[in-house]
Design a protein around this motif. Structure first.
Motif, PDB file in Angstrom:
ATOM      1  N   GLN A  48      41.802  44.297  44.285  1.00 31.35           N
ATOM      2  CA  GLN A  48      42.824  44.882  45.160  1.00 31.35           C
ATOM      3  C   GLN A  48      42.888  44.075  46.444  1.00 31.35           C
ATOM      4  N   LEU A  49      44.090  43.952  47.009  1.00 29.06           N
ATOM      5  CA  LEU A  49      44.238  43.240  48.273  1.00 29.06           C
ATOM      6  C   LEU A  49      43.753  44.114  49.422  1.00 29.06           C
ATOM      7  N   GLY A  50      42.937  43.540  50.303  1.00 32.08           N
ATOM      8  CA  GLY A  50      42.503  44.233  51.510  1.00 32.08           C
ATOM      9  C   GLY A  50      42.974  43.478  52.735  1.00 32.08           C
ATOM     10  N   TYR A  51      43.190  44.188  53.830  1.00 31.45           N
ATOM     11  CA  TYR A  51      43.704  43.583  55.057  1.00 31.45           C
ATOM     12  C   TYR A  51      42.708  43.806  56.187  1.00 31.45           C
ATOM     13  N   GLN A  52      42.604  42.787  57.068  1.00 35.39           N
ATOM     14  CA  GLN A  52      41.635  42.823  58.167  1.00 35.39           C
ATOM     15  C   GLN A  52      42.344  43.228  59.450  1.00 35.39           C
ATOM     16  N   GLY A  53      42.252  44.514  59.785  1.00 33.86           N
ATOM     17  CA  GLY A  53      42.795  45.001  61.053  1.00 33.86           C
ATOM     18  C   GLY A  53      44.290  44.742  61.167  1.00 33.86           C
ATOM     19  N   VAL A  54      44.724  44.352  62.389  1.00 30.43           N
ATOM     20  CA  VAL A  54      46.137  44.102  62.670  1.00 30.43           C
ATOM     21  C   VAL A  54      46.485  42.632  62.601  1.00 30.43           C
ATOM     22  N   THR A  55      45.552  41.771  62.153  1.00 29.58           N
ATOM     23  CA  THR A  55      45.821  40.336  62.091  1.00 29.58           C
ATOM     24  C   THR A  55      46.749  39.982  60.941  1.00 29.58           C
ATOM     25  N   GLY A  56      46.830  40.819  59.918  1.00 26.28           N
ATOM     26  CA  GLY A  56      47.656  40.518  58.765  1.00 26.28           C
ATOM     27  C   GLY A  56      46.974  39.632  57.744  1.00 26.28           C
ATOM     28  N   LEU A  57      45.745  39.137  58.022  1.00 24.11           N
ATOM     29  CA  LEU A  57      45.020  38.299  57.069  1.00 24.11           C
ATOM     30  C   LEU A  57      44.469  39.173  55.941  1.00 24.11           C
ATOM     31  N   ALA A  58      44.604  38.672  54.711  1.00 30.98           N
ATOM     32  CA  ALA A  58      44.213  39.452  53.545  1.00 30.98           C
ATOM     33  C   ALA A  58      43.014  38.808  52.854  1.00 30.98           C
ATOM     34  N   HIS A  59      42.328  39.603  52.056  1.00 29.93           N
ATOM     35  CA  HIS A  59      41.226  39.123  51.234  1.00 29.93           C
ATOM     36  C   HIS A  59      41.244  39.905  49.919  1.00 29.93           C
ATOM     37  N   ILE A  60      40.455  39.461  48.961  1.00 29.55           N
ATOM     38  CA  ILE A  60      40.376  40.128  47.667  1.00 29.55           C
ATOM     39  C   ILE A  60      39.199  41.095  47.693  1.00 29.55           C
ATOM     40  N   GLN A  61      39.486  42.359  47.401  1.00 20.79           N
ATOM     41  CA  GLN A  61      38.463  43.404  47.390  1.00 20.79           C
ATOM     42  C   GLN A  61      38.207  43.817  45.937  1.00 20.79           C
ATOM     43  N   LEU A  62      36.961  43.680  45.474  1.00 19.28           N
ATOM     44  CA  LEU A  62      36.568  44.091  44.127  1.00 19.28           C
ATOM     45  C   LEU A  62      35.868  45.447  44.180  1.00 19.28           C
ATOM     46  N   ASP A  63      36.164  46.279  43.192  1.00 14.81           N
ATOM     47  CA  ASP A  63      35.552  47.613  43.141  1.00 14.81           C
ATOM     48  C   ASP A  63      35.475  48.043  41.681  1.00 14.81           C
ATOM     49  N   ASP A  64      34.828  49.179  41.438  1.00 15.80           N
ATOM     50  CA  ASP A  64      34.648  49.685  40.076  1.00 15.80           C
ATOM     51  C   ASP A  64      35.405  50.990  39.907  1.00 15.80           C
ATOM     52  N   ALA A  65      36.037  51.140  38.747  1.00 11.71           N
ATOM     53  CA  ALA A  65      36.727  52.374  38.406  1.00 11.71           C
ATOM     54  C   ALA A  65      35.752  53.323  37.707  1.00 11.71           C
ATOM     55  N   ASP A  66      36.218  54.561  37.484  1.00 15.13           N
ATOM     56  CA  ASP A  66      35.366  55.554  36.838  1.00 15.13           C
ATOM     57  C   ASP A  66      35.211  55.294  35.338  1.00 15.13           C
ATOM     58  N   ALA A  67      36.192  54.601  34.748  1.00 16.05           N
ATOM     59  CA  ALA A  67      36.157  54.335  33.308  1.00 16.05           C
ATOM     60  C   ALA A  67      36.493  52.869  33.077  1.00 16.05           C
ATOM     61  N   PRO A  68      36.090  52.305  31.930  1.00 17.52           N
ATOM     62  CA  PRO A  68      36.415  50.908  31.630  1.00 17.52           C
ATOM     63  C   PRO A  68      37.915  50.664  31.629  1.00 17.52           C
ATOM     64  N   ILE A  69      38.313  49.466  32.095  1.00 18.67           N
ATOM     65  CA  ILE A  69      39.716  49.085  32.197  1.00 18.67           C
ATOM     66  C   ILE A  69      39.981  47.956  31.207  1.00 18.67           C
ATOM     67  N   GLN A  70      41.095  48.058  30.479  1.00 14.30           N
ATOM     68  CA  GLN A  70      41.463  46.998  29.564  1.00 14.30           C
ATOM     69  C   GLN A  70      41.957  45.792  30.365  1.00 14.30           C
ATOM     70  N   PRO A  71      41.244  44.655  30.354  1.00 16.91           N
ATOM     71  CA  PRO A  71      41.657  43.512  31.176  1.00 16.91           C
ATOM     72  C   PRO A  71      42.886  42.836  30.599  1.00 16.91           C
ATOM     73  N   PRO A  72      43.700  42.159  31.429  1.00 18.07           N
ATOM     74  CA  PRO A  72      44.852  41.411  30.920  1.00 18.07           C
ATOM     75  C   PRO A  72      44.377  40.247  30.055  1.00 18.07           C
ATOM     76  N   PRO A  73      45.203  39.792  29.131  1.00 17.44           N
ATOM     77  CA  PRO A  73      44.812  38.645  28.293  1.00 17.44           C
ATOM     78  C   PRO A  73      44.720  37.376  29.130  1.00 17.44           C
ATOM     79  N   PRO A  74      43.835  36.427  28.763  1.00 17.39           N
ATOM     80  CA  PRO A  74      43.712  35.174  29.523  1.00 17.39           C
ATOM     81  C   PRO A  74      45.016  34.377  29.489  1.00 17.39           C
ATOM     82  N   GLY A  75      45.192  33.518  30.515  1.00 19.55           N
ATOM     83  CA  GLY A  75      46.373  32.680  30.594  1.00 19.55           C
ATOM     84  C   GLY A  75      46.168  31.349  29.901  1.00 19.55           C
ATOM     85  N   ASP A  76      47.020  30.358  30.273  1.00 15.03           N
ATOM     86  CA  ASP A  76      46.933  29.034  29.673  1.00 15.03           C
ATOM     87  C   ASP A  76      45.611  28.347  29.985  1.00 15.03           C
TER      88      ASP A  76
END
Length: 328
Positions: free
Chosen positions: A97-125
């Motif tokens: 999920q995208l996370g944002y740092q305060g009011v600067t507008g800079l974003a980072h990638i936030q990883l977390d765990d769901a309550d149940a397993p998630i079907q991942p998207p198929p790999p790309g090229d």
């Protein structure tokens, strides 16, 4: 000649020291971490996300963004490649999920765990595994903004319809009828009291206890009638205060309009400013990189400046000074 030799020696010394410092910095900052590459594909905007942005697992830095581009398999989707530390506990329940740092507008990638397993998207090229990228809270608020404004507008229209002229007239008529009924009840009580006083006194004299109870009951009925009339007056006054200009109903309508204006200003002013701040930060980083690259390519510019220096002895283009002829 001697001054130029000293300058050349100083320049060589500066170059050697700079090379040593650069090598030391590279050695100290080298990354020995083993990374696993993942890809993320999203149809949402990724404003504020830049290469080398941090990847955090529940707030702990575990990697970085290595590439941002477009997904060749899904038109309009943004493809993000991230490098995650092999020690990070990535599992089938992990999502991004995208996370944002305060009011600067800079974003980072936030990883977390769901309550149940998630079907991942198929790999790309590229064949790299992909993680599910969910919409951020900021994106959800931006998407729900028009629906919220529509609901506020609908509620305002219903309130205005409820307090329309026709309904106010009906409510006033109901209050008048209630006041008339209270007046009729008061008259009936007075007639009963008069009848009891004029015609039933001989009988009541024989049963004083019953007469006392009857008088108390009649007094209670009279009090109830008076209270009903007072309540009708208070209800009529409350309705008049609600309908007066500048009253609570008008304030509710003004507050709804202010909320709509604030949301519109946020979409037209605040969001563009956040995007401009992120672009300015990226341009400043690129200028700093170009300055460091210029100093690395031409370190003698720290001594002689950007202009070219005269060739010294042994260098191509060196011209020895002309010896002056002795005076006759």
């Amino acid at each position: 000649m001697e001054n130029k030799s000293h300058a050349l020696a100083a320049g060589i010394f500066v170059v050697v020291v700079a090379a040593l410092l650069a090598g030391l910095g590279l050695w100290l900052t080298r990354d020995r971490t083993d990374y696993t590459l993942y890809e993320l594909s999203s149809k949402d905007s990724v404003s504020g996300l830049q290469p080398e942005a941090a990847v955090r697992y529940k707030g702990v830095a575990v990697g970085k963004v290595t590439r941002i581009g477009f997904d060749p398999k899904m038109a309009g989707n943004v493809l993000i490649r991230i490098a995650v530390n092999e020690s990070a506990p990535i599992s089938p329940t992990t999502f991004a999920q995208l996370g944002y740092q305060g009011v600067t507008g800079l974003a980072h990638i936030q990883l977390d765990d769901a309550d149940a397993p998630i079907q991942p998207p198929p790999p790309g090229d590229s064949g790299l595994p992909r993680l599910t990228l969910k919409s951020s809270s900021f994106s959800q608020i931006a998407e729900q903004g028009p629906a919220i404004l529509a609901q506020v507008q609908e509620a305002t229209e219903r309130i205005n319809k409820l307090l329309g002229d026709e309904n106010q007239a009906r409510l006033a008529l109901t209050l008048d009828n209630l006041a008339k009924a209270a007046g009729s009840a008061n008259t009936l009580v007075q007639r009963i009291d008069n009848t009891v006083a004029t015609k039933l006194d001989p009988a009541l004299a024989t049963v004083p206890a019953v007469a006392q109870d009857a008088r108390a009951t009649l007094q209670s009925l009279r009090t109830a009638g008076d209270n009903a009339a007072a309540a009708a007056g208070e209800v009529r006054s409350a309705v008049a205060k609600l309908s007066v200009e500048g009253g609570p109903i008008d304030k509710i309508a003004d507050s709804s309009q202010s909320l709509s204006d604030a949301a519109d200003r946020f979409g037209r002013v605040s969001l563009p400013r956040l995007n401009n701040a992120a672009d300015e930060a990226a341009r400043a980083a690129r200028r700093l990189g170009r300055t460091a690259s210029g100093i690395s390519d031409n370190p003698q510019s720290l001594i002689y400046g950007n202009g070219s220096a005269s060739a010294g002895p042994g260098e191509p283009g060196f011209v020895p000074p002309t010896r002056l002829a002795p005076a006759p």
